[in-house]
Scaffold this motif. Structure first.
Motif, PDB file in Angstrom:
ATOM      1  N   ASP A   1      75.564  52.981  30.913  1.00 15.55           N
ATOM      2  CA  ASP A   1      75.604  54.043  29.899  1.00 15.55           C
ATOM      3  C   ASP A   1      76.145  53.499  28.586  1.00 15.55           C
ATOM      4  OD1 ASP A   1      75.487  57.060  31.397  1.00 15.55           O
ATOM      5  OD2 ASP A   1      76.146  55.428  32.688  1.00 15.55           O
TER       6      ASP A   1
ATOM      7  N   GLU B   1      74.032  52.943  25.111  1.00 13.15           N
ATOM      8  CA  GLU B   1      74.387  53.743  23.944  1.00 13.15           C
ATOM      9  C   GLU B   1      74.764  52.865  22.764  1.00 13.15           C
ATOM     10  OE1 GLU B   1      76.246  57.601  24.236  1.00 13.15           O
ATOM     11  OE2 GLU B   1      77.850  56.882  22.913  1.00 13.15           O
TER      12      GLU B   1
ATOM     13  N   GLU C   1      76.022  60.924  23.580  1.00 14.21           N
ATOM     14  CA  GLU C   1      76.798  61.509  24.679  1.00 14.21           C
ATOM     15  C   GLU C   1      78.145  60.816  24.894  1.00 14.21           C
ATOM     16  OE1 GLU C   1      76.479  62.645  29.417  1.00 14.21           O
ATOM     17  OE2 GLU C   1      74.965  61.321  28.548  1.00 14.21           O
ATOM     18  N   GLU C   2      78.153  59.497  24.982  1.00 14.16           N
ATOM     19  CA  GLU C   2      79.410  58.822  25.317  1.00 14.16           C
ATOM     20  C   GLU C   2      80.379  58.820  24.137  1.00 14.16           C
ATOM     21  OE1 GLU C   2      79.784  58.587  28.335  1.00 14.16           O
ATOM     22  OE2 GLU C   2      77.669  58.784  28.843  1.00 14.16           O
TER      23      GLU C   2
ATOM     24  N   ALA D   1      82.037  62.120  24.419  1.00 11.87           N
ATOM     25  CA  ALA D   1      83.011  62.097  25.510  1.00 11.87           C
ATOM     26  C   ALA D   1      84.295  61.375  25.103  1.00 11.87           C
ATOM     27  CB  ALA D   1      82.405  61.430  26.739  1.00 11.87           C
TER      28      ALA D   1
ATOM     29  N   LEU E   1      69.884  62.867  18.410  1.00 15.25           N
ATOM     30  CA  LEU E   1      70.592  63.183  19.654  1.00 15.25           C
ATOM     31  C   LEU E   1      70.228  62.123  20.687  1.00 15.25           C
ATOM     32  CD1 LEU E   1      70.315  67.065  19.910  1.00 15.25           C
ATOM     33  CD2 LEU E   1      72.428  65.760  20.154  1.00 15.25           C
TER      34      LEU E   1
ATOM     35  N   ASP F   1      70.921  60.490  24.572  1.00 10.46           N
ATOM     36  CA  ASP F   1      71.462  60.360  25.927  1.00 10.46           C
ATOM     37  C   ASP F   1      71.043  58.976  26.412  1.00 10.46           C
ATOM     38  OD1 ASP F   1      72.272  60.454  28.546  1.00 10.46           O
ATOM     39  OD2 ASP F   1      71.571  62.484  28.894  1.00 10.46           O
TER      40      ASP F   1
ATOM     41  N   ASP G   1      70.268  59.276  30.999  1.00 10.77           N
ATOM     42  CA  ASP G   1      70.185  60.620  31.562  1.00 10.77           C
ATOM     43  C   ASP G   1      69.896  60.484  33.051  1.00 10.77           C
ATOM     44  OD1 ASP G   1      69.895  63.447  31.638  1.00 10.77           O
ATOM     45  OD2 ASP G   1      67.721  63.212  31.562  1.00 10.77           O
TER      46      ASP G   1
ATOM     47  N   THR H   1      73.095  72.183  30.920  1.00 12.29           N
ATOM     48  CA  THR H   1      72.596  70.942  30.336  1.00 12.29           C
ATOM     49  C   THR H   1      73.165  70.844  28.926  1.00 12.29           C
ATOM     50  OG1 THR H   1      70.587  71.970  29.428  1.00 12.29           O
ATOM     51  CG2 THR H   1      70.419  70.992  31.642  1.00 12.29           C
ATOM     52  N   MET H   2      73.052  69.674  28.351  1.00 12.68           N
ATOM     53  CA  MET H   2      73.538  69.440  26.996  1.00 12.68           C
ATOM     54  C   MET H   2      72.371  69.102  26.079  1.00 12.68           C
ATOM     55  SD  MET H   2      76.662  70.084  27.634  1.00 12.68           S
ATOM     56  CE  MET H   2      77.479  69.665  26.081  1.00 12.68           C
TER      57      MET H   2
ATOM     58  N   TRP I   1      71.764  66.632  24.164  1.00 15.41           N
ATOM     59  CA  TRP I   1      71.240  65.268  24.231  1.00 15.41           C
ATOM     60  C   TRP I   1      70.380  65.057  25.462  1.00 15.41           C
ATOM     61  CZ3 TRP I   1      76.539  66.131  23.237  1.00 15.41           C
ATOM     62  CH2 TRP I   1      77.344  66.266  24.378  1.00 15.41           C
ATOM     63  N   ASP I   2      70.523  65.937  26.490  1.00 10.95           N
ATOM     64  CA  ASP I   2      69.649  65.857  27.664  1.00 10.95           C
ATOM     65  C   ASP I   2      68.222  66.292  27.339  1.00 10.95           C
ATOM     66  OD1 ASP I   2      71.843  65.248  29.426  1.00 10.95           O
ATOM     67  OD2 ASP I   2      72.299  67.379  29.598  1.00 10.95           O
TER      68      ASP I   2
END
Length: 253
Positions: free
Chosen positions: A44, A48, A67-68, A71, A84, A86, A89, A208-209, A211-212
């Motif tokens: 991941d 990214e 995403e990361e 986080a 966006l 991911d 995923d 879900t988000m 970026w998904d």
């Protein structure tokens, strides 16, 4: 940068990230948990870092929401246009040794996805879409146009989330539909099968988000399908917290 150029940029970075993920898989998967208890792997982070660096170098004027980074508490503010990302995923499936994981890079404008690239590293497929221009699948055979299909007389081919297979909301939703077959899978792969006309429907009930979904939504809509909330409203982007409501991904009407 024009939108066709942005699409090619996303495709290149998705392909490079897919290669990095598969290299990390061959080296052995080490799994950790983020603060929200979801899984994360070195793949991941590698994917990214590659994608974000490439987007910021080529389009420094466009914010990148990844995403990361979110986080880790490093969030850019979305603009009228923003990326966006991911990077992997379907981390749960990746960590479990399954092949149902994806790289998703989407561009949003005025709250709607306008283009996206989705790579499926394990199969070597890349799906591309620019809304209003078309959608394509690229694999070992080259690049070719794809299109979502209309429902077939023999019934609907439905993709559903592997990890929400027993959700009673899914059973209720499908109860009155002419369903021929239900297949369960992880990641944005489900959108891609709708976009290429291999399936008709992907209903998603559960969290879900953004970026998904941004990149695969762009691919589905560019292919002639639709992604709307369970209430029939457009699925919008740039929402506070980036969480999506329930949604329904459909093929051509």
């Amino acid at each position: 940068m024009t939108d066709p150029q942005a699409l090619e940029l996303a495709a290149r970075l998705a392909r490079e990230a897919a290669a990095a993920i598969m290299a990390a898989r061959r080296a052995g998967v080490t799994v950790a948990r983020k603060q929200d208890r979801t899984l994360v792997t070195e793949a991941d982070h590698r994917a990214e870092a590659l994608i974000v660096a490439g987007l910021r170098a080529a389009t420094p004027e466009i914010p990148v929401i990844a995403e990361e980074e979110i986080a880790a508490g490093r969030a850019e503010r979305p603009g009228v246009r923003f990326w966006l990302v991911d990077p992997l995923d379907g981390t749960r499936d990746f960590a479990a040794g399954r092949d149902e994981f994806a790289v998703c890079i989407g561009l949003v404008e005025d709250g709607r996805p306008v283009l996206g690239a989705v790579a499926l590293p394990a199969t070597g497929e890349i799906f591309l879409g620019q809304v209003g221009r078309g959608a394509w699948k690229q694999d070992a055979a080259g690049r070719r146009p794809i299109a979502a299909r209309r429902p077939q007389p023999e019934g609907l081919i439905v993709f559903a989330s592997r990890h929400h297979a027993d959700d009673p909301r899914l059973a209720r939703y499908l109860a009155d539909l002419p369903v021929a077959r239900v297949l369960h899978a992880g990641s944005a792969l489900k959108f891609c099968r709708v976009a290429e006309g291999a399936a008709d429907l992907y209903p998603r009930f559960g969290r879900t988000m953004e970026w998904d979904t941004a990149a695969p939504q762009a691919v589905v809509e560019a292919a002639g399908g639709s992604v709307r909330t369970a209430d029939g409203a457009p699925l919008r982007y740039g929402k506070p917290g980036f969480a999506n409501p329930d949604f329904i991904c459909r093929g051509a009407p």
